[in-house]
Design a protein around this motif. Structure first.
Motif, mmCIF file in Angstrom:
data_model
loop_
_atom_site.group_PDB
_atom_site.id
_atom_site.type_symbol
_atom_site.label_atom_id
_atom_site.label_comp_id
_atom_site.label_asym_id
_atom_site.label_seq_id
_atom_site.Cartn_x
_atom_site.Cartn_y
_atom_site.Cartn_z
ATOM 1 N N UNK A 1 0.848 -1.199 0.000
ATOM 2 C CA UNK A 1 0.000 0.000 0.000
ATOM 3 C C UNK A 1 0.884 1.251 0.000
ATOM 4 N N UNK A 2 1.953 1.231 0.797
ATOM 5 C CA UNK A 2 2.899 2.353 0.811
ATOM 6 C C UNK A 2 3.497 2.594 -0.570
ATOM 7 N N UNK A 3 3.845 1.515 -1.243
ATOM 8 C CA UNK A 3 4.427 1.637 -2.572
ATOM 9 C C UNK A 3 3.437 2.317 -3.536
ATOM 10 N N UNK A 4 2.173 1.878 -3.506
ATOM 11 C CA UNK A 4 1.178 2.471 -4.407
ATOM 12 C C UNK A 4 0.932 3.941 -4.071
ATOM 13 N N UNK A 5 0.875 4.273 -2.777
ATOM 14 C CA UNK A 5 0.685 5.675 -2.403
ATOM 15 C C UNK A 5 1.884 6.515 -2.833
ATOM 16 N N UNK B 1 3.693 3.834 12.168
ATOM 17 C CA UNK B 1 3.131 2.654 12.844
ATOM 18 C C UNK B 1 3.867 1.378 12.446
ATOM 19 N N UNK B 2 4.428 1.352 11.249
ATOM 20 C CA UNK B 2 5.199 0.171 10.872
ATOM 21 C C UNK B 2 6.500 0.101 11.672
ATOM 22 N N UNK B 3 7.051 1.243 12.018
ATOM 23 C CA UNK B 3 8.269 1.257 12.833
ATOM 24 C C UNK B 3 7.951 0.912 14.285
ATOM 25 N N UNK B 4 6.890 1.509 14.826
ATOM 26 C CA UNK B 4 6.556 1.270 16.231
ATOM 27 C C UNK B 4 5.894 -0.084 16.454
ATOM 28 N N UNK B 5 5.182 -0.601 15.432
ATOM 29 C CA UNK B 5 4.461 -1.870 15.528
ATOM 30 C C UNK B 5 3.446 -1.865 16.674
ATOM 31 N N UNK C 1 -1.682 12.379 0.758
ATOM 32 C CA UNK C 1 -1.061 11.057 0.624
ATOM 33 C C UNK C 1 0.262 10.991 1.387
ATOM 34 N N UNK C 2 1.026 12.066 1.352
ATOM 35 C CA UNK C 2 2.290 12.106 2.100
ATOM 36 C C UNK C 2 1.994 11.958 3.600
ATOM 37 N N UNK C 3 0.934 12.601 4.081
ATOM 38 C CA UNK C 3 0.569 12.471 5.498
ATOM 39 C C UNK C 3 0.214 11.020 5.826
ATOM 40 N N UNK C 4 -0.520 10.355 4.941
ATOM 41 C CA UNK C 4 -0.857 8.945 5.172
ATOM 42 C C UNK C 4 0.388 8.070 5.124
ATOM 43 N N UNK C 5 1.297 8.380 4.216
ATOM 44 C CA UNK C 5 2.553 7.629 4.128
ATOM 45 C C UNK C 5 3.339 7.786 5.427
#
Length: 134
Positions: free
Chosen positions: A18-22, A69-73, A59-63
């Motif tokens: 999803x990050x890649x597409x954004x 959250x991917x870093x903090x898990x 989109x940058x804000x969502x990224x």
């Protein structure tokens, strides 16, 4: 990073996609105006550029939130990002088939179906993370 996480690996991999597409969309809106023109999007002065750059900024804000959250898990924070993603994709599920791009390689019904699959995966991820966040 993901070794001792309560977030399943498949959810992290899915969010990376999803990050890649954004990120690709952000690139188009900021830098590749020719791609947008080829897609049938008109860029006719400041008002259109305002909409494009505002969309890219969101989109940058969502990224940024997704990367955080991917870093903090943190499962609770992950739920917020997944909900934002479900809402964004849910909107696109109807808008993309109703107003297809000029260079869209798939018919609107296929586009709709692809969005249904993506949303189903996002909802499944939300449910899994929600259960682990309790």
């Amino acid at each position: 990073m993901f070794k001792n996480s309560r977030i399943p690996i498949w959810v992290n991999v899915f969010m990376m996609l999803i990050l890649m597409f954004m990120s690709i969309q952000v690139y188009w809106y900021y830098f590749d105006h020719q791609f947008l023109l080829d897609a049938g999007i008109t860029i006719d002065g400041a008002p259109d550029l305002n909409v494009m750059y505002t969309t890219a900024g969101r989109l940058v804000a969502m990224i940024a939130a997704t990367l955080f959250v991917m870093i903090t898990q943190n499962p609770s924070q992950y739920l917020v990002v997944l909900l934002m993603s479900i809402l964004r994709e849910g909107q696109e599920m109807f808008i993309d088939p109703l107003f297809p791009y000029a260079n869209n390689p798939s018919p609107p019904i296929v586009d709709f179906g692809m969005h249904v699959v993506i949303i189903a995966l996002e909802v499944a991820a939300f449910i899994v993370v929600y259960r682990r966040a309790k």
